[in-house]
Design a protein around this motif. Structure first.
Motif, short mmCIF file in Angstrom:
data_model
loop_
_atom_site.label_atom_id
_atom_site.label_comp_id
_atom_site.label_asym_id
_atom_site.label_seq_id
_atom_site.Cartn_x
_atom_site.Cartn_y
_atom_site.Cartn_z
N ASP A 73 7.97 12.22 0.31
CA ASP A 73 8.83 12.39 -0.87
C ASP A 73 7.95 12.63 -2.10
O ASP A 73 7.26 11.71 -2.55
CB ASP A 73 9.70 11.16 -1.06
N SER A 74 7.97 13.81 -2.64
CA SER A 74 7.12 14.14 -3.79
C SER A 74 7.48 13.34 -5.04
O SER A 74 6.70 13.29 -5.99
CB SER A 74 7.18 15.64 -4.08
N ALA A 75 8.62 12.67 -5.05
CA ALA A 75 9.00 11.83 -6.18
C ALA A 75 8.22 10.52 -6.20
O ALA A 75 8.18 9.83 -7.21
CB ALA A 75 10.50 11.55 -6.16
N HIS A 76 7.61 10.17 -5.05
CA HIS A 76 6.82 8.94 -4.95
C HIS A 76 5.35 9.32 -4.82
O HIS A 76 4.99 10.16 -4.02
CB HIS A 76 7.26 8.11 -3.75
N VAL A 77 4.52 8.66 -5.61
CA VAL A 77 3.10 8.99 -5.64
C VAL A 77 2.27 7.79 -5.17
O VAL A 77 2.40 6.69 -5.73
CB VAL A 77 2.66 9.39 -7.07
N GLY A 114 -0.62 5.31 -4.97
CA GLY A 114 -1.50 4.83 -6.03
C GLY A 114 -0.76 4.59 -7.32
O GLY A 114 -1.31 4.00 -8.25
N LYS A 115 0.47 5.05 -7.40
CA LYS A 115 1.29 4.79 -8.59
C LYS A 115 2.55 4.02 -8.21
O LYS A 115 2.74 2.91 -8.64
CB LYS A 115 1.64 6.09 -9.30
N ASP A 116 3.40 4.63 -7.40
CA ASP A 116 4.64 3.96 -7.01
C ASP A 116 4.39 2.95 -5.89
O ASP A 116 5.07 1.93 -5.81
CB ASP A 116 5.67 4.99 -6.51
N TYR A 117 3.46 3.26 -5.04
CA TYR A 117 3.12 2.38 -3.92
C TYR A 117 1.64 2.54 -3.62
O TYR A 117 1.02 3.52 -4.02
CB TYR A 117 3.95 2.72 -2.67
N ILE A 118 1.10 1.53 -2.95
CA ILE A 118 -0.29 1.60 -2.52
C ILE A 118 -0.36 1.08 -1.09
O ILE A 118 0.27 0.09 -0.75
CB ILE A 118 -1.23 0.81 -3.46
N LEU A 119 -1.08 1.80 -0.27
CA LEU A 119 -1.33 1.39 1.12
C LEU A 119 -2.71 0.75 1.16
O LEU A 119 -3.69 1.35 0.70
CB LEU A 119 -1.28 2.59 2.05
N VAL A 120 -2.79 -0.47 1.70
CA VAL A 120 -4.04 -1.20 1.75
C VAL A 120 -4.44 -1.39 3.21
O VAL A 120 -3.81 -2.14 3.94
CB VAL A 120 -3.93 -2.57 1.04
N ASP A 121 -5.48 -0.68 3.62
CA ASP A 121 -6.04 -0.79 4.97
C ASP A 121 -7.01 -1.95 4.97
O ASP A 121 -8.02 -1.93 4.28
CB ASP A 121 -6.74 0.52 5.32
N LEU A 122 -6.69 -2.99 5.72
CA LEU A 122 -7.45 -4.24 5.72
C LEU A 122 -8.58 -4.29 6.74
O LEU A 122 -9.28 -5.30 6.83
CB LEU A 122 -6.49 -5.41 5.99
N ARG A 123 -8.77 -3.22 7.50
CA ARG A 123 -9.77 -3.25 8.57
C ARG A 123 -11.19 -3.25 8.00
O ARG A 123 -11.45 -2.64 6.98
CB ARG A 123 -9.58 -2.05 9.51
N ARG A 124 -12.08 -3.91 8.73
CA ARG A 124 -13.50 -3.92 8.35
C ARG A 124 -14.32 -3.48 9.55
O ARG A 124 -14.71 -2.32 9.64
CB ARG A 124 -13.93 -5.30 7.87
N ASN A 125 -14.56 -4.35 10.51
CA ASN A 125 -15.37 -4.00 11.68
C ASN A 125 -14.68 -2.99 12.59
O ASN A 125 -15.32 -2.29 13.35
CB ASN A 125 -15.73 -5.24 12.49
N ASP A 126 -13.38 -2.94 12.56
CA ASP A 126 -12.62 -2.03 13.41
C ASP A 126 -12.10 -0.82 12.63
O ASP A 126 -11.15 -0.18 13.03
CB ASP A 126 -11.48 -2.76 14.11
N TYR A 127 -12.73 -0.52 11.50
CA TYR A 127 -12.32 0.61 10.67
C TYR A 127 -12.87 1.90 11.27
O TYR A 127 -14.01 2.28 11.04
CB TYR A 127 -12.84 0.42 9.23
#
Length: 154
Positions: free
Chosen positions: A38-42, A44-57
């Motif tokens: 949806d181009s209405a949602h950006v 880093g602005k409207d939402y942020i996805l946080v990938d929590l992986r470290r060793n398994d990244y």
């Protein structure tokens, strides 16, 4: 799990921090795909996805994600909150491999912080099924990944 010199197992990394009190609120991969498409949602602005992986990244990450390993999240939650708040983020979506451990724990911690801040405008959410569920859901999902590597998920 590693052991100490006396042969006792080391405590898990998260044992140094309190258990989350907030209930985990899951968001489906279909809902996230809809946000991305949806181009209405950006991101880093409207939402942020946080990938929590470290060793398994490995194997790629969902488009628009930032990598904040769960092991370093707890002490930095106030800083991340201020950054997300200043950007106007409404949904903070955490995920790890399956979103059963790190994802739920981190989502709960962030939810606890939102409660302490009396912030009802921001949500702490956890991707149901994690990145593993995302990668097995089909091409429409893997097409929305950066550096997707199918061999890493085989």
């Amino acid at each position: 799990m590693a052991s100490t010199q006396d042969g006792q197992p080391d405590a898990p990394w998260h044992a140094a921090y309190p258990d989350p009190k907030s209930d985990v609120v899951f968001i489906s991969r279909e809902e996230i795909l809809a946000l991305i498409n949806d181009s209405a949602h950006v991101a880093g602005k409207d939402y942020i996805l946080v990938d929590l992986r470290r060793n398994d990244y490995h194997g790629g990450t969902i488009q628009g994600s930032i990598n904040l390993p769960a092991q370093s999240l707890w002490p930095l939650i106030p800083t991340y909150y201020q950054l997300f708040k200043a950007a106007g983020v409404r949904k903070v979506i955490f995920y790890c491999g399956s979103s059963g451990g790190r994802g739920c724990r981190s989502g709960g911690w962030f939810g606890d912080y939102l409660t302490r801040q009396n912030d009802s405008n921001m949500q702490s959410l956890v991707l149901q099924g994690g990145i593993k569920g995302w990668t097995t859901a089909g091409k429409e999902y893997t097409d929305k990944m950066h550096e997707y590597n199918a061999a890493a998920w085989a």
